[in-house]
Design an enzyme around this catalytic site. Structure first.
Site, PDB file in Angstrom:
ATOM      1  N   TYR A  28       0.825  -1.207   0.000  1.00 62.03           N
ATOM      2  CA  TYR A  28       0.000   0.000   0.000  1.00 62.03           C
ATOM      3  C   TYR A  28       0.857   1.255   0.000  1.00 62.03           C
ATOM      4  CZ  TYR A  28      -3.032   3.650   2.009  1.00 62.03           C
ATOM      5  OH  TYR A  28      -3.697   4.825   2.272  1.00 62.03           O
ATOM      6  N   ARG A  65       2.289 -10.321   0.989  1.00 62.89           N
ATOM      7  CA  ARG A  65       1.035  -9.704   1.424  1.00 62.89           C
ATOM      8  C   ARG A  65      -0.119 -10.134   0.528  1.00 62.89           C
ATOM      9  NH1 ARG A  65      -2.183  -6.730  -1.433  1.00 62.89           N
ATOM     10  NH2 ARG A  65      -0.312  -5.810  -2.323  1.00 62.89           N
ATOM     11  N   THR A  91       5.926   1.989  13.731  1.00 61.41           N
ATOM     12  CA  THR A  91       4.518   2.232  13.990  1.00 61.41           C
ATOM     13  C   THR A  91       4.336   2.902  15.342  1.00 61.41           C
ATOM     14  OG1 THR A  91       2.402   1.157  14.493  1.00 61.41           O
ATOM     15  CG2 THR A  91       4.363  -0.182  14.749  1.00 61.41           C
ATOM     16  N   SER A 117      -0.018  -6.121  20.049  1.00 58.67           N
ATOM     17  CA  SER A 117      -0.162  -7.348  19.249  1.00 58.67           C
ATOM     18  C   SER A 117       1.221  -7.914  18.988  1.00 58.67           C
ATOM     19  CB  SER A 117      -0.853  -7.044  17.912  1.00 58.67           C
ATOM     20  OG  SER A 117       0.029  -6.336  17.044  1.00 58.67           O
ATOM     21  N   TYR A 166       2.435  -8.435  16.062  1.00 59.89           N
ATOM     22  CA  TYR A 166       2.979  -7.585  14.999  1.00 59.89           C
ATOM     23  C   TYR A 166       3.680  -6.369  15.590  1.00 59.89           C
ATOM     24  CZ  TYR A 166       2.865  -3.554  11.883  1.00 59.89           C
ATOM     25  OH  TYR A 166       3.204  -2.414  11.203  1.00 59.89           O
ATOM     26  N   HIS A 167       3.005  -5.649  16.487  1.00 65.57           N
ATOM     27  CA  HIS A 167       3.611  -4.458  17.070  1.00 65.57           C
ATOM     28  C   HIS A 167       4.861  -4.812  17.877  1.00 65.57           C
ATOM     29  CE1 HIS A 167      -0.534  -2.827  16.353  1.00 65.57           C
ATOM     30  NE2 HIS A 167       0.196  -1.827  15.921  1.00 65.57           N
ATOM     31  N   LYS A 195       7.781  -5.001  15.654  1.00 66.61           N
ATOM     32  CA  LYS A 195       8.262  -3.670  15.275  1.00 66.61           C
ATOM     33  C   LYS A 195       9.131  -3.076  16.384  1.00 66.61           C
ATOM     34  CE  LYS A 195       6.924  -2.064  11.811  1.00 66.61           C
ATOM     35  NZ  LYS A 195       7.415  -2.218  10.414  1.00 66.61           N
ATOM     36  N   VAL A 231      -2.621   5.004   8.076  1.00 65.40           N
ATOM     37  CA  VAL A 231      -2.614   5.838   6.870  1.00 65.40           C
ATOM     38  C   VAL A 231      -3.954   5.685   6.156  1.00 65.40           C
ATOM     39  CG1 VAL A 231      -1.357   6.410   4.752  1.00 65.40           C
ATOM     40  CG2 VAL A 231      -0.166   5.335   6.672  1.00 65.40           C
TER      41      VAL A 231
END
Length: 399
Positions: A22, A46, A155, A190, A192-193, A196, A222
């Site tokens: 994206y 993805r 993030t 999460s 995912y976070h 990061k 975004v």
């Protein structure tokens, strides 16, 4: 012949990892249009995960080679495409050795918090993909292009929702009469976070010990489909995910408004986050590239322009929908996530403004334009992929 770089800077060689995403694809077009030599890398992870979870983008897009050819036909600029997996350290290292880029933009990660919470397999994929890619980036640059500036997409979710102001990446702590500067405490909501957060720690380590130069962009959610380059042709549009796994709350609300489905607010809706228009994201990445971090520096920018609660976003979508004659209703549903639904959220975001960012705003005009574009693809909307299919509080992630 196409015009040269419009920024006044010399043309640069830029590698964009995750160039099919994206943000990856619009970034590639944006930098190429400015006159820079752009190379994109992707392995379509993805796309594969979206297909496997019935979470494909609303608007079909061609693959990277098709879009690069189309962009060249329209704009005259070439974007070089390299198809491989960034967890393959040898392939990535060879590319960096051959190109010796001035800047590397790192988007090559599994980007979905809900996907990372579906179960053990998805969590393992997220952990291994994201950390291995970042580790490979650090060592490829360190070995073959030590002056290359790494711009990594972080993030704001790394910080969580602390009860103190969120500083711009770093915080000075006074303790028992002494003080020192540390990375701001972080608490990802999460898996995912959490990856990061680990990315940031990995890059901080390599900056301190080996002198890498890194800008870490702590970005909020975004929104938007319109960029200067994407508007040139429908085939250049960014990916628009509206589902519960790869989509965003704004995208979900837009789709729900168009089809007459109530805007589903998770819980009480007081969850606050910092949001940013895609045009501003592209400008932030460009500003970071043109103003690189110093050798040995991990520079962190909080990359957002406005803060909204979920309730406030719903109200704005409702207002924009009313302008178009839509009957937009709101419905609160059980929150599938484990998060505070009412909390303090004050975050510093001065760095990019200081470099020259002139933000767009999430106003009725912006939302109306997005609603109109979504309405053009109304027949492709799959209602079955909008409501939550993943829950944080069960080991399997399934409701």
């Amino acid at each position: 012949m196409p015009a040269g770089p419009r920024s006044g800077h010399d043309a640069m060689k830029v590698v964009i990892l995750g160039g099919d995403g994206y943000l990856g694809w619009p970034t590639a077009m944006h930098m190429a249009a400015k006159g820079h030599e752009v190379h994109v890398v992707d392995n379509y992870l993805r796309r594969r995960l979206a297909a496997e979870t019935r979470s494909e983008a609303l608007i079909p897009t061609g693959d990277l080679e098709e879009r690069a050819d189309l962009f060249h036909t329209i704009n005259g600029r070439r974007i070089a495409v390299h198809l491989f997996d960034c967890t393959d350290g040898e392939r990535l290292s060879a590319l960096i050795r051959d190109l010796c880029p001035d800047a590397l933009v790192h988007y090559a990660e599994q980007p979905s918090a809900p996907f990372s919470m579906r179960g053990e397999a998805e969590a393992r994929l997220t952990l291994e993909n994201n950390l291995r890619s970042t580790f490979n980036v650090a060592w490829a640059v360190l070995t073959h292009a030590p002056d290359c500036h790494i711009v990594k997409l972080g993030t704001m979710g790394e910080y969580g929702t602390p009860n103190i102001d969120i500083e711009e990446g770093w915080i000075t702590i006074e303790h028992k009469g002494r003080s020192d500067r540390f990375l701001y405490p972080r608490a990802g909501g999460s898996l995912y976070h959490t990856t990061k957060i680990m990315d940031t720690d990995l890059l901080s380590f390599h900056c301190r010990l080996y002198g890498l130069r890194v800008t870490d962009l702590m970005q909020g959610p975004v929104y938007g489909l319109s960029t200067a380059e994407a508007d040139l042709h429908p085939g250049l549009v960014p990916n628009f995910h509206y589902d519960d796994i790869f989509g965003t709350v704004i995208n979900r609300f837009l789709v729900q408004a168009v089809i007459g489905m109530p805007l589903t607010i998770y819980g009480r809706g007081g969850q606050k986050r910092g949001y940013i228009n895609i045009r501003d994201t592209l400008r932030c990445v460009e500003l970071s590239i043109l103003n690189p971090a110093a050798a040995g520096e991990l520079r962190i920018f909080n990359q957002f322009t406005e803060i909204f609660s979920i309730r406030e976003i719903a109200e704005r979508v409702q207002e924009a929908g009313t302008r178009l004659g839509l009957d937009v209703r709101v419905q609160h549903i059980d929150n599938p996530r484990r998060e505070l639904e009412e909390h303090r959220y004050v975050a510093v975001h001065d760095g990019l403004l200081g470099l020259g960012l002139d933000p767009h705003r999430l106003d009725a005009d912006a939302l109306t334009a997005m609603l109109e574009m979504v309405a053009c693809h109304k027949d492709r909307i799959d209602v079955g992929r909008i409501l939550p299919r993943v829950r944080w509080n069960t080991p399997s992630g399934t409701p």
